[in-house]
Design a protein around this motif. Structure first.
Motif, PDB file in Angstrom:
ATOM      1  N   LEU A  55       0.822  -1.206   0.000  1.00  0.00           N
ATOM      2  CA  LEU A  55       0.000   0.000   0.000  1.00  0.00           C
ATOM      3  C   LEU A  55       0.857   1.257   0.000  1.00  0.00           C
ATOM      4  O   LEU A  55       0.445   2.301  -0.513  1.00  0.00           O
ATOM      5  CB  LEU A  55      -0.931   0.004   1.219  1.00  0.00           C
ATOM      6  CG  LEU A  55      -2.110  -0.967   1.173  1.00  0.00           C
ATOM      7  CD1 LEU A  55      -3.003  -0.772   2.387  1.00  0.00           C
ATOM      8  CD2 LEU A  55      -2.929  -0.789  -0.108  1.00  0.00           C
ATOM      9  N   ASN A  56       2.049   1.154   0.546  1.00  0.00           N
ATOM     10  CA  ASN A  56       2.938   2.319   0.585  1.00  0.00           C
ATOM     11  C   ASN A  56       3.387   2.735  -0.807  1.00  0.00           C
ATOM     12  O   ASN A  56       3.775   3.889  -1.022  1.00  0.00           O
ATOM     13  CB  ASN A  56       4.150   2.017   1.461  1.00  0.00           C
ATOM     14  CG  ASN A  56       4.712   3.253   2.112  1.00  0.00           C
ATOM     15  OD1 ASN A  56       3.967   4.119   2.574  1.00  0.00           O
ATOM     16  ND2 ASN A  56       6.025   3.357   2.154  1.00  0.00           N
ATOM     17  N   ILE A  57       3.337   1.804  -1.766  1.00  0.00           N
ATOM     18  CA  ILE A  57       3.676   2.126  -3.149  1.00  0.00           C
ATOM     19  C   ILE A  57       2.797   3.254  -3.658  1.00  0.00           C
ATOM     20  O   ILE A  57       3.257   4.177  -4.334  1.00  0.00           O
ATOM     21  CB  ILE A  57       3.523   0.884  -4.051  1.00  0.00           C
ATOM     22  CG1 ILE A  57       4.597  -0.147  -3.714  1.00  0.00           C
ATOM     23  CG2 ILE A  57       3.615   1.266  -5.524  1.00  0.00           C
ATOM     24  CD1 ILE A  57       4.413  -1.462  -4.456  1.00  0.00           C
ATOM     25  N   PHE A  58       1.511   3.202  -3.332  1.00  0.00           N
ATOM     26  CA  PHE A  58       0.565   4.183  -3.831  1.00  0.00           C
ATOM     27  C   PHE A  58       0.726   5.537  -3.140  1.00  0.00           C
ATOM     28  O   PHE A  58       0.239   6.558  -3.643  1.00  0.00           O
ATOM     29  CB  PHE A  58      -0.873   3.690  -3.607  1.00  0.00           C
ATOM     30  CG  PHE A  58      -1.176   2.404  -4.298  1.00  0.00           C
ATOM     31  CD1 PHE A  58      -1.632   2.395  -5.601  1.00  0.00           C
ATOM     32  CD2 PHE A  58      -0.996   1.188  -3.655  1.00  0.00           C
ATOM     33  CE1 PHE A  58      -1.911   1.201  -6.256  1.00  0.00           C
ATOM     34  CE2 PHE A  58      -1.279  -0.013  -4.293  1.00  0.00           C
ATOM     35  CZ  PHE A  58      -1.726  -0.008  -5.595  1.00  0.00           C
ATOM     36  N   LEU A  59       1.396   5.541  -2.008  1.00  0.00           N
ATOM     37  CA  LEU A  59       1.469   6.756  -1.194  1.00  0.00           C
ATOM     38  C   LEU A  59       2.766   7.523  -1.366  1.00  0.00           C
ATOM     39  O   LEU A  59       2.798   8.734  -1.147  1.00  0.00           O
ATOM     40  CB  LEU A  59       1.302   6.385   0.289  1.00  0.00           C
ATOM     41  CG  LEU A  59       1.113   7.514   1.292  1.00  0.00           C
ATOM     42  CD1 LEU A  59      -0.177   8.265   1.010  1.00  0.00           C
ATOM     43  CD2 LEU A  59       1.113   6.970   2.708  1.00  0.00           C
ATOM     44  N   LEU A  87      -4.625  12.830   2.732  1.00  0.00           N
ATOM     45  CA  LEU A  87      -5.916  12.143   2.751  1.00  0.00           C
ATOM     46  C   LEU A  87      -5.746  10.654   2.475  1.00  0.00           C
ATOM     47  O   LEU A  87      -6.366   9.807   3.130  1.00  0.00           O
ATOM     48  CB  LEU A  87      -6.857  12.774   1.724  1.00  0.00           C
ATOM     49  CG  LEU A  87      -8.249  12.141   1.593  1.00  0.00           C
ATOM     50  CD1 LEU A  87      -9.011  12.246   2.903  1.00  0.00           C
ATOM     51  CD2 LEU A  87      -9.031  12.828   0.467  1.00  0.00           C
ATOM     52  N   LEU A  88      -4.872  10.338   1.504  1.00  0.00           N
ATOM     53  CA  LEU A  88      -4.616   8.933   1.196  1.00  0.00           C
ATOM     54  C   LEU A  88      -4.011   8.210   2.398  1.00  0.00           C
ATOM     55  O   LEU A  88      -4.296   7.028   2.628  1.00  0.00           O
ATOM     56  CB  LEU A  88      -3.670   8.819   0.000  1.00  0.00           C
ATOM     57  CG  LEU A  88      -4.257   9.115  -1.376  1.00  0.00           C
ATOM     58  CD1 LEU A  88      -3.165   9.053  -2.441  1.00  0.00           C
ATOM     59  CD2 LEU A  88      -5.381   8.128  -1.707  1.00  0.00           C
ATOM     60  N   GLY A  89      -3.187   8.909   3.161  1.00  0.00           N
ATOM     61  CA  GLY A  89      -2.605   8.299   4.352  1.00  0.00           C
ATOM     62  C   GLY A  89      -3.670   7.826   5.318  1.00  0.00           C
ATOM     63  O   GLY A  89      -3.610   6.706   5.839  1.00  0.00           O
ATOM     64  N   ASN A 126       3.629   9.004   6.760  1.00  0.00           N
ATOM     65  CA  ASN A 126       4.136   9.111   5.389  1.00  0.00           C
ATOM     66  C   ASN A 126       3.336  10.118   4.572  1.00  0.00           C
ATOM     67  O   ASN A 126       3.886  10.856   3.754  1.00  0.00           O
ATOM     68  CB  ASN A 126       4.096   7.752   4.697  1.00  0.00           C
ATOM     69  CG  ASN A 126       5.371   6.963   4.897  1.00  0.00           C
ATOM     70  OD1 ASN A 126       6.409   7.515   5.237  1.00  0.00           O
ATOM     71  ND2 ASN A 126       5.300   5.658   4.715  1.00  0.00           N
ATOM     72  N   GLY A 127       2.025  10.124   4.790  1.00  0.00           N
ATOM     73  CA  GLY A 127       1.170  11.036   4.047  1.00  0.00           C
ATOM     74  C   GLY A 127       1.532  12.493   4.248  1.00  0.00           C
ATOM     75  O   GLY A 127       1.393  13.320   3.342  1.00  0.00           O
TER      76      GLY A 127
END
Length: 299
Positions: A55-59, A87-89, A126-127
């Motif tokens: 999921l971190n790939i997308f962030l 928001l994605l975070g 990360n976000g």
């Protein structure tokens, strides 16, 4: 062009030195932890990190690369990117809460559910930090980023050892991951003076999201080519099986990881800087716009 070469060589030096130090330090910490924790502890956290990394790939990767690669980028675009990423975070954090029982059921280990929920608070940190890191690289602050990340991984490693001594078992590894991300985020915000504006215009991000999509697809393919065997072994042999394959997490592939990080940071930056001017002689490196050049404090 000479200045560009000097900047790149210095950046490569700081990145390479930082990566070598972080790998040596991490290896030393894991060796110590391996004397304090069981193989199951490492395996449990290792299985959790497999899904976190996906999921971190997308962030992270696509957004950061988009900021570094753009010849010019406005404050509105950066602020919009920041709020979307933040928001994605939170979205990914809530996704982790929903799918954690499914992952636990898949591996037939109820302990994974709580580990996943707690560990994936990393997404929130990360976000809020990916955009800051991208701006720092865009402004050539390799040295400051390297120092901040080295301090972060050093402190988090010490915290993990203390937690293991206190008997927290696999939670000491989770704490290590969370604290590393938290301290990195704090470091990026301290170094960079850029702050987001309360504005978000999705239309202005259309061209940036297109680049981000290509990078994300590539990283997804790369992820499954590297991690699919760990997922399968974890399924049929459990958390100990994961440990038997690779030993304690993060010990395997140290040399490969150093090279991979060099490519994703230094070489990406170099490609961007050398491909922006006119072809042939006389090519001039791009300078950040005035609003972005001030986004990081001068060295």
């Amino acid at each position: 062009m000479d200045r560009l070469k000097t900047t790149f060589i210095r950046g490569l030096g700081w990145n390479s030195g930082s990566q070598v130090y972080k790998q040596i330090w991490t290896t030393a910490i894991i060796i110590i932890l391996s004397r304090l924790l069981s193989p199951v502890d490492f395996g449990l956290v290792g299985l959790t990190m497999v899904y976190l990394q996906f999921l971190n790939i997308f962030l992270t990767t696509g957004f950061e690369s988009s900021i570094i690669q753009r010849e010019s980028i406005s404050d509105v675009e950066i602020s919009s990117f920041f709020w979307i990423n933040s928001l994605l975070g939170f979205i990914f954090f809530f996704i982790s809460v929903l799918i954690s029982p499914i992952i636990s059921l898949f591996y037939n280990d109820s302990r994974l559910s709580l580990i996943i929920i707690v560990a994936w608070v990393i997404f929130i940190f990360n976000g809020f930090s990916v955009i800051q890191r991208g701006l720092l690289f865009r402004s050539y602050h390799f040295k400051k980023v390297s120092i901040a990340e080295s301090i972060s991984i050093s402190v988090s490693g010490i915290i993990a050892v203390i937690a293991a001594i206190k008997g927290l078992k696999y939670w000491s590894l989770v704490i290590q991951q969370i604290s590393t991300t938290l301290f990195n985020s704090i470091g990026y915000w301290v170094i960079s003076s850029w702050r987001p504006k309360f504005i978000m215009k999705l239309r202005s991000l259309k061209h940036l999201l297109s680049y981000n999509l290509h990078v994300t697809i590539f990283n997804i393919i790369s992820y499954f080519s590297e991690q699919s065997d760990i997922i399968i072994i974890g399924k049929f042999f459990g958390s100990v099986g994961k440990d038997k394959k690779n030993g304690p997490p993060f010990l395997g592939g140290i040399g490969y990881d150093i090279v991979r990080r060099f490519g994703s940071e230094c070489c990406l930056e170099a490609n961007d800087r050398t491909s922006l001017g006119t072809s042939g002689t006389g090519a001039k490196p791009r300078r950040p716009s005035s609003s972005i050049a001030a986004s990081a404090k001068s060295p």
